[in-house]
Write an enzyme that holds these catalytic residues in place. Sequence first.
Site, PDB file in Angstrom:
ATOM      1  CG  ASP A  15      64.319  89.116  -5.979  1.00 42.45           C
ATOM      2  OD1 ASP A  15      63.224  89.578  -5.624  1.00 42.45           O
ATOM      3  OD2 ASP A  15      65.385  89.406  -5.415  1.00 42.45           O
ATOM      4  NE  ARG A  94      71.010  77.776  -2.411  1.00 43.36           N
ATOM      5  CZ  ARG A  94      69.750  77.487  -2.139  1.00 43.36           C
ATOM      6  NH1 ARG A  94      69.269  76.285  -2.432  1.00 43.36           N
ATOM      7  NH2 ARG A  94      68.962  78.365  -1.551  1.00 43.36           N
ATOM      8  CG  ASP A 123      71.965  80.511  -1.003  1.00 44.90           C
ATOM      9  OD1 ASP A 123      72.595  79.638  -0.377  1.00 44.90           O
ATOM     10  OD2 ASP A 123      70.744  80.660  -0.924  1.00 44.90           O
ATOM     11  CB  SER A 179      64.081  86.132   2.573  1.00 37.16           C
ATOM     12  OG  SER A 179      65.218  85.918   3.375  1.00 37.16           O
TER      13      SER A 179
END
Length: 412
Positions: A15, A94, A123, A179
Site C-alpha cells: 500500500d 499512533r 488509525d 492484516s
Amino acid sequence: MAKDLIILAYSGGLDTSCILKWLIQKNYDVVCYMADIGQDENFGEARKKALGIGAKDVIIEDLRSEFVTNYMLPAVQMGLVYESRYYLGTSLARPCISVGIVDAAKKLGAQYISHGATGKGNDQVRFELSVYSLWPDGKVIAPWRLPEFFNRFQGRSDLLEFAKKEQIPVSATPKAPWSTDENIMHISYESGVLEDPGAIPPKGIYKMTRDLQETDDYPTIIDITFEKGLPVTINIPSGHEKSLIISDPLKIVETLNKLGRQHGIGRIDIVENRFLGLKSRGLYETPAGTILHLAHLDLEAYALDREVLRVKKILQDKMSDFVYNGFWFSPEATYTRKCLEMSQESVTGVVTVQLFKGNVSISARKSPTCLYNKDLVSMDISGGFSPEDSTGFININAIRLKEFSRYSNNTK
C-alpha cells in the site's frame, strides 16, 4: 519551480509503496518516515525499496524506548483497558509515531504529511488528530479517502497491477489473508478471514506467544516493583530462569515479552467498537502488557482508598476512550491523565506473580504505603474494631430494603 514536500508514513508494504509512487507522479517530493517501535521489519530493505521507487530520502527513527517510557508504561500506570479487554497497543503507538513524523516535517520544512490508513479504520483518526494537535498549520493527504485514488485502486489486485507496471518490488512471500499491526507492546490481527466473528482463527496465526500445548511445563516467578504506579524493576528470584534484576524500561518489556511468550500469556479474541461506529473483530497478543496490567491492578486494590479506586476506575475508562479514539494530545486527556497520576501517589510496592500455561497468578504483594491493616482485619484480635457497631450498620442499611419489600408486597 520547487515541488511541495510530503513526509510519508512508510511501512515498506504494498500500500505505502504504491502511495509513494502515486505521490511522486502527482509531482511531489516525498521523504519516507519509518518509526522503529519494535516491529519485525527489515528497515534496510525498506529504505532501499523506497529510494528505488523514487523517495527523496528515508528517515528511520528508533522510538522503542520513547514508546515504552512515555506511552506504554504510563498506560499501565493509568490502568488503560478499552472496553475492559484491549490494552491499546496500536492506539498508544499512533501518538508516539506522530510526534516523530511531525518533528521531521517541521525540520525539513514539509508542506504535507501523508499515510496509508484506510477510510474505515481507527488509525486515520488517531494519526490525523495527533498530527493536527502537534502541528495546527499542517496538512494531511490521505490517499485512501481521495476519489481519484480509491476509484483507481479498488483493492489489492489493482495495487499489484500498478506495482508491476511501475516496477515496484513486491514480496515473493504470499500475503497472509489478514492484516497485522505490530510493535513491542503487541501484535493485532484483523480483516480478511477474521472478518467472520464466528470463524475460529487459523492455526499458526499467532506470532508473539506460544500455543498452550507448547508452553513451558514449569512456572516462572517474578517480583515486579512499582513506584507511584509505574513499573520500575523486575526481579526473577527463582525457578528455571536465571536470577536477575532489570530496571531499564525497554529491557523490562523485552524480558516480560520473552517470558510471556514462553507461557502463552496475553492472547485475546474480541469484537470491539470502532470510533467510526463500526464493530470489528480483532485478535491481540500483549504478553508484557498483560503481566504488568494484572500486577498493577492487584497493587492498586491493596494501596488505594476504596472510593478513590472507584473514581479512578471511571476516569481510566474515559482515558481509555480518549486514547482509542485518537485524543491523546487533547485537553481533556491531559487533564484526566493528571488526575490518574495523582491517584497513584500511594501505589508503590512489590507484586509477586507466577506465569504458567497462559495464566498470570498473583502470589503476594508488599507495600510501604498500603492501607491494609492486619490487626484491624484479624479474626484473632479486635484491633480496635467493635463488633457491636456492626449491628447498627446493618440495621441502617436494612431500612431501605425493608421499605422496598413492604412496598412490593403491598402492590401485588
